[in-house]
Design an enzyme around this catalytic site. Structure first.
Site, short mmCIF file in Angstrom:
data_model
loop_
_atom_site.label_atom_id
_atom_site.label_comp_id
_atom_site.label_asym_id
_atom_site.label_seq_id
_atom_site.Cartn_x
_atom_site.Cartn_y
_atom_site.Cartn_z
N GLY A 46 41.03 26.61 48.12
CA GLY A 46 41.04 27.99 48.60
C GLY A 46 39.66 28.60 48.47
O GLY A 46 38.89 28.21 47.59
N GLN A 51 33.33 35.06 47.94
CA GLN A 51 32.68 33.97 47.19
C GLN A 51 31.47 33.39 47.90
O GLN A 51 30.66 32.70 47.30
CB GLN A 51 33.69 32.84 46.93
CG GLN A 51 34.81 33.23 45.98
CD GLN A 51 35.79 32.08 45.81
OE1 GLN A 51 36.71 31.94 46.60
NE2 GLN A 51 35.57 31.26 44.80
N CYS A 91 38.42 27.84 39.52
CA CYS A 91 37.82 28.69 40.56
C CYS A 91 36.46 28.12 40.94
O CYS A 91 35.66 27.79 40.07
CB CYS A 91 37.67 30.11 40.03
SG CYS A 91 36.87 31.21 41.20
N LEU A 92 36.19 28.04 42.24
CA LEU A 92 34.91 27.51 42.70
C LEU A 92 33.74 28.35 42.22
O LEU A 92 32.62 27.87 42.12
CB LEU A 92 34.89 27.43 44.23
CG LEU A 92 35.82 26.37 44.85
CD1 LEU A 92 35.84 26.50 46.35
CD2 LEU A 92 35.38 24.98 44.44
N HIS A 133 45.14 34.68 43.88
CA HIS A 133 43.78 34.45 43.35
C HIS A 133 42.73 34.87 44.38
O HIS A 133 41.74 35.54 44.05
CB HIS A 133 43.65 32.96 42.99
CG HIS A 133 42.33 32.54 42.45
ND1 HIS A 133 42.15 32.06 41.17
CD2 HIS A 133 41.10 32.49 43.04
CE1 HIS A 133 40.87 31.76 41.00
NE2 HIS A 133 40.21 32.00 42.11
N GLU A 134 42.94 34.49 45.65
CA GLU A 134 41.94 34.78 46.68
C GLU A 134 41.89 36.27 47.04
O GLU A 134 40.81 36.80 47.27
CB GLU A 134 42.22 33.95 47.95
CG GLU A 134 42.22 32.45 47.77
CD GLU A 134 40.99 31.88 47.09
OE1 GLU A 134 39.99 32.59 46.91
OE2 GLU A 134 41.05 30.71 46.71
N HIS A 137 39.79 37.99 44.68
CA HIS A 137 38.37 37.87 45.02
C HIS A 137 37.97 38.94 46.03
O HIS A 137 36.91 39.56 45.90
CB HIS A 137 38.07 36.49 45.64
CG HIS A 137 37.82 35.40 44.65
ND1 HIS A 137 36.87 35.49 43.66
CD2 HIS A 137 38.37 34.17 44.51
CE1 HIS A 137 36.86 34.36 42.95
NE2 HIS A 137 37.77 33.54 43.44
NI NI Z 1 38.30 31.59 42.86
#
Ligand code: NI
Length: 180
Positions: A46, A51, A91-92, A133-134, A137
């Protein structure tokens, strides 16, 4: 298509609140393609536009086993449903860190697709976690915000140190929990 740079916590740009997409045109389609390529290459399941320093309410997700079922959510609106469950998330933007987070077990989502058409979706399981989660963000929220100040400071210092030493984020492939 192009690979985009993923911002790493505690980059202050992760706190930007993304703005709604006014029109889903070919430029937005191009951004969606770039985001998808960036997500697959990371690798992650995702990615939110925040991000990659795009101030737009766009999310790409692929929770399929073979990473061949891209889902695109433009201007997503969520209603959390079901019980609160705790799962481990990666998380990236917080590479190498796995955190237990409480989320709704189900969500009802309305959004626009890449074709600009509105759709509704009832999501459960990993997809439901991922969407929550997204959308966090997009609202300038990072999952470490759910931790105590002490734990958050430790993660912040660790990532600042790693960023200085290597100049690049650790390889996500080493993680057992997929990054979102
Ligand atoms: Ni994340």
């Amino acid at each position: 298509m192009a690979l985009l740079d993923i911002l790493v916590y505690p980059d202050p740009r992760l706190r930007n609140k993304a703005l709604p997409v006014q029109e889903v045109d070919s430029a937005i389609g191009g951004l969606v393609d770039d985001m998808a390529q960036t997500m697959y290459s990371a690798p992650g399941i995702g990615l939110a536009a925040t991000q990659v320093n795009l101030n737009k309410r766009i999310v790409v997700i692929d929770t399929s086993e073979h990473q061949d079922q891209l889902q695109v959510f433009i201007n997503p609106v969520l209603t959390g449903m079901g019980e609160q469950i705790e799962t481990e998330e990666g998380c990236l933007s917080v590479p190498g860190v796995i955190v237990p987070v409480k989320r709704h077990s189900e969500v009802q989502v309305s959004a626009l697709g890449k074709d600009g058409k509105p759709f509704e979706l009832h999501a459960t399981g990993l997809l439901a976690i991922c969407i929550q989660h997204e959308v966090d963000h997009l609202d300038g929220k990072v999952f470490v915000d759910y931790l105590s100040q002490l734990k958050r400071d430790r993660i912040r210092k660790q990532l600042l140190r790693e960023g200085r030493n290597s100049g690049k984020a650790p390889d996500q492939r080493k993680e057992s929990v997929p990054a979102i």
